[in-house]
Scaffold this active site. Structure first.
Site, PDB file in Angstrom:
ATOM      1  N   ASP A  28       0.841  -1.204   0.000  1.00 36.21           N
ATOM      2  CA  ASP A  28       0.000   0.000   0.000  1.00 36.21           C
ATOM      3  C   ASP A  28       0.876   1.254   0.000  1.00 36.21           C
ATOM      4  O   ASP A  28       1.871   1.325   0.730  1.00 36.21           O
ATOM      5  CB  ASP A  28      -0.867  -0.033   1.271  1.00 36.21           C
ATOM      6  CG  ASP A  28      -1.949   1.028   1.282  1.00 36.21           C
ATOM      7  OD1 ASP A  28      -2.852   0.938   0.445  1.00 36.21           O
ATOM      8  OD2 ASP A  28      -1.892   1.941   2.129  1.00 36.21           O
TER       9      ASP A  28
ATOM     10  N   GLU B 255       1.616  -0.624  -5.010  1.00 37.24           N
ATOM     11  CA  GLU B 255       0.621   0.396  -5.332  1.00 37.24           C
ATOM     12  C   GLU B 255       1.384   1.718  -5.279  1.00 37.24           C
ATOM     13  O   GLU B 255       1.636   2.262  -4.211  1.00 37.24           O
ATOM     14  CB  GLU B 255      -0.521   0.419  -4.310  1.00 37.24           C
ATOM     15  CG  GLU B 255      -1.619   1.372  -4.726  1.00 37.24           C
ATOM     16  CD  GLU B 255      -2.141   2.306  -3.651  1.00 37.24           C
ATOM     17  OE1 GLU B 255      -3.171   2.946  -3.888  1.00 37.24           O
ATOM     18  OE2 GLU B 255      -1.519   2.447  -2.575  1.00 37.24           O
TER      19      GLU B 255
HETATM   20  C1  NOJ Z   1      -4.491   2.886  -0.803  1.00 33.58           C
HETATM   21  C2  NOJ Z   1      -5.609   1.951  -0.437  1.00 33.58           C
HETATM   22  O1  NOJ Z   1      -5.945   1.191  -1.559  1.00 33.58           O
HETATM   23  C3  NOJ Z   1      -6.739   2.812   0.045  1.00 33.58           C
HETATM   24  O2  NOJ Z   1      -7.932   2.090   0.195  1.00 33.58           O
HETATM   25  C4  NOJ Z   1      -6.322   3.488   1.320  1.00 33.58           C
HETATM   26  O3  NOJ Z   1      -7.340   4.376   1.722  1.00 33.58           O
HETATM   27  C5  NOJ Z   1      -5.029   4.272   1.128  1.00 33.58           C
HETATM   28  N1  NOJ Z   1      -4.047   3.549   0.395  1.00 33.58           N
HETATM   29  C6  NOJ Z   1      -4.424   4.620   2.467  1.00 33.58           C
HETATM   30  O4  NOJ Z   1      -3.943   3.459   3.076  1.00 33.58           O
END
Ligand code: NOJ
Length: 554
Positions: A210, A284
């Protein structure tokens, strides 16, 4: 381990389970790990290779579990550690891999580290795990810098010190309950390495990382020239900004895509590689320009990086051709596989984005077949295979912090997170015998898995067929590291037809126009996104907004 086993992640169909909305097993209105176990047969039949589970760790759930209070335990709303172990084992017995989330940019303010930081003085070792600073102004009432939270509002919150007087500020790029970790601190590195090993020891096959671009921060005590503009530029749906303005703001973001993140991933890669089997990782990371993505997937760093171009894809041959070429060309420079994402828990659902209703469905089916025929790994968000649309929820039921932090100006992401309809007539469509945490539309019977299983032309069956052909057709097999860039050849059939071949013997034709097209093609139809595609005397009739897969080997 055979070569195809060890390269599974290069060409996988990976299904995202958002556990809270997948299947409830205990009637509390929220999905759980036993619920996922009960649906493994469904996932196996769908034809996927791996499941990516969004967070199920201990969490106050202020941001759908991306606010982790203990990354090495299971939140009771999802079950217990035993359920996680059972799920990993049961998935493996089904021949499915398990990828879990890791959330290294922040901890929940419920994490013991943050709680103890509140009760220790400024400058303490406990505070040094986060970004705590004194404020500016006579009484420290102005935050240390002017950065904005990506979820809206300021990126800093002020805490009361033990004497009750307002004291230091801490940084949170997201919700105020998600305190950013200080990756300059070796203790943070050690703790995450422990978490990686904890889940690797339990047998997980990989991690989705993440905010992978966010861990290293620079110039933390300096104001940004346009903090609000920057936050708007970082969002997906900026309509009020020119491309040049956006690009100039994104060219240099002091808290994203800094050089410091890469050493972290080099260390993590050594950990993954020290385990038996092939353990993979996917970042991500939103980076600008997109060519910087290659830096995350160099051979000694992560395995994949999400390519989010298709989350924004326009219904246009030129847009898609450019996005596909650019993605393949960029990642193949470092021998990484491309990835393709049509929607996820943070974005509008595909059918809705493509206009909703019948037209949205038709285009979504065509887009799915284009995506499933591309080289690399494809990610499917739960319910995408059912053609679900975003649900227009009343404000009273919304839970996304984005909604609250923007005072409702941005409705947030709940619309894409409504639970899955399994049965046509059961209470709550078989998702839960209790009250679902988000209401499910009354008219979802037709969308349910049970109904779609009965209709050979359903969305679900289209996904099953395409994922199955993807696994068996010789042209759609994993590419060895060195030839991804040559794995697809564009064909010319006119401005509004997207066409490519893959060897041996595979041709894709997608009609982006509003009218039926007749095309001269030799071969046998493998699959079409709509009924009505015919092939006679070397000529294919392709209805509007339709994709067709053709076997061209004799
Ligand atoms: C990306 C995640 O996919 C999302 O759902 C989240 O709110 C943010 N990162 C913060 O962790």
């Amino acid at each position: 381990m055979s070569d195809s086993q060890s390269l599974w992640w290069r060409n996988a169909a990976i299904y995202q389970v958002y556990p809270r909305s997948f299947q409830d097993s205990n009637g509390d209105g929220e999905g759980d790990l036993q619920g996922v176990i009960s649906r493994l047969d469904y996932l196996k039949e769908l034809g996927i290779d791996a499941i990516w589970l969004s967070p199920f760790y201990t969490s106050p759930n202020r941001d759908g579990g991306y606010d982790v209070a203990n990354p090495r335990d299971v939140d009771p709303r999802f079950g217990a550690m035993q359920d996680a172990e059972e799920l990993i084992l049961a998935a493996h017995n089904h021949g499915l891999k398990i990828i879990v989330d890791i959330v290294p940019n922040h901890f929940s303010t419920d994490h013991p580290w943050f709680k103890v930081a509140l009760s220790t003085p400024p400058g303490s070792r406990e505070r040094a795990r986060f970004h705590f600073y004194d404020g500016r102004g006579v009484n420290g009432e102005i935050p240390p810098n002017n950065w904005c939270s990506i979820f809206g509002g300021p990126a800093w919150s002020r805490i009361p010190e033990s004497d009750g007087i307002k004291g230091q500020w801490y940084l949170h790029l997201f919700d105020s309950t998600q305190a950013d970790l200080n990756w300059e601190n070796p203790e943070v590195h050690q703790d995450f390495e422990k978490t990686l090993r904890f889940w690797l020891d339990k047998g997980v096959d990989g991690f989705r990382i993440d905010v992978a671009h966010g861990l290293a921060k620079e110039e933390i005590l300096k104001d940004h020239r346009d903090p609000e503009g920057l936050t708007r530029a970082l969002r997906l749906d900026v309509g009020d900004m020119t491309r040049a303005e956006r690009e100039s703001l994104l060219a240099d973001v002091p808290f994203f895509d800094r050089e410091g993140v890469h050493d972290i991933y080099r260390t993590w890669r050594r950990i993954f590689d020290s385990y038996p089997g092939t353990r993979m990782s996917v970042a991500e990371a939103w980076v600008h320009p997109s060519s910087r993505a290659t830096r995350y997937v160099r051979s000694d760093e992560l395995h994949q990086i999400f390519n989010f171009d298709f989350l924004l894809a326009e219904w246009s041959v030129d847009f898609l051709k450019q996005a596909i070429d650019k993605t393949i060309q960029e990642v193949s420079q470092v021998s990484a596989p491309p990835t393709w994402v049509l929607c996820n828990h943070d974005s509008p659902r595909l059918v809705s984005r493509l206009g909703g209703g019948k037209m949205g469905e038709t285009k979504a089916r065509a887009m799915a077949l284009i995506t499933h025929a591309l080289p690399g790994s494809v990610y499917v968000f739960q319910g995408e295979e059912l053609g679900l649309e975003d649900v227009n929820l009343p404000d009273e039921v919304r839970q996304d912090p984005v909604f609250f932090r923007t005072q409702g100006a941005d409705k947030g992401r709940d619309g894409a997170r409504v639970p899955i309809p399994w049965h046509a007539t059961d209470i709550n469509f078989g998702f839960s015998s209790g009250n679902p945490w988000l209401p499910m539309p009354k008219n979802w019977s037709e969308k349910s898995v049970a109904v779609q299983q009965l209709h050979s032309d359903s969305f679900l069956n289209l996904y099953k067929k395409s994922l199955s052909i993807r696994r068996s057709h010789p042209a759609l097999q994993p590419n060895q590291a060195d030839n991804v860039s040559q794995s697809l050849e564009w064909k010319i059939f006119g401005d509004e037809i997207l066409a490519f071949s893959r060897n041996p013997g595979f041709l894709l034709l997608a009609n982006f126009s509003d009218t039926l097209q007749e095309l001269t093609v030799d071969g046998e139809i493998l699959l079409a996104s709509q009924p009505g595609v015919t092939h006679k005397d070397g000529s294919i009739t392709l209805p509007a907004h339709t994709t067709c897969w053709i076997n061209t080997s004799r």
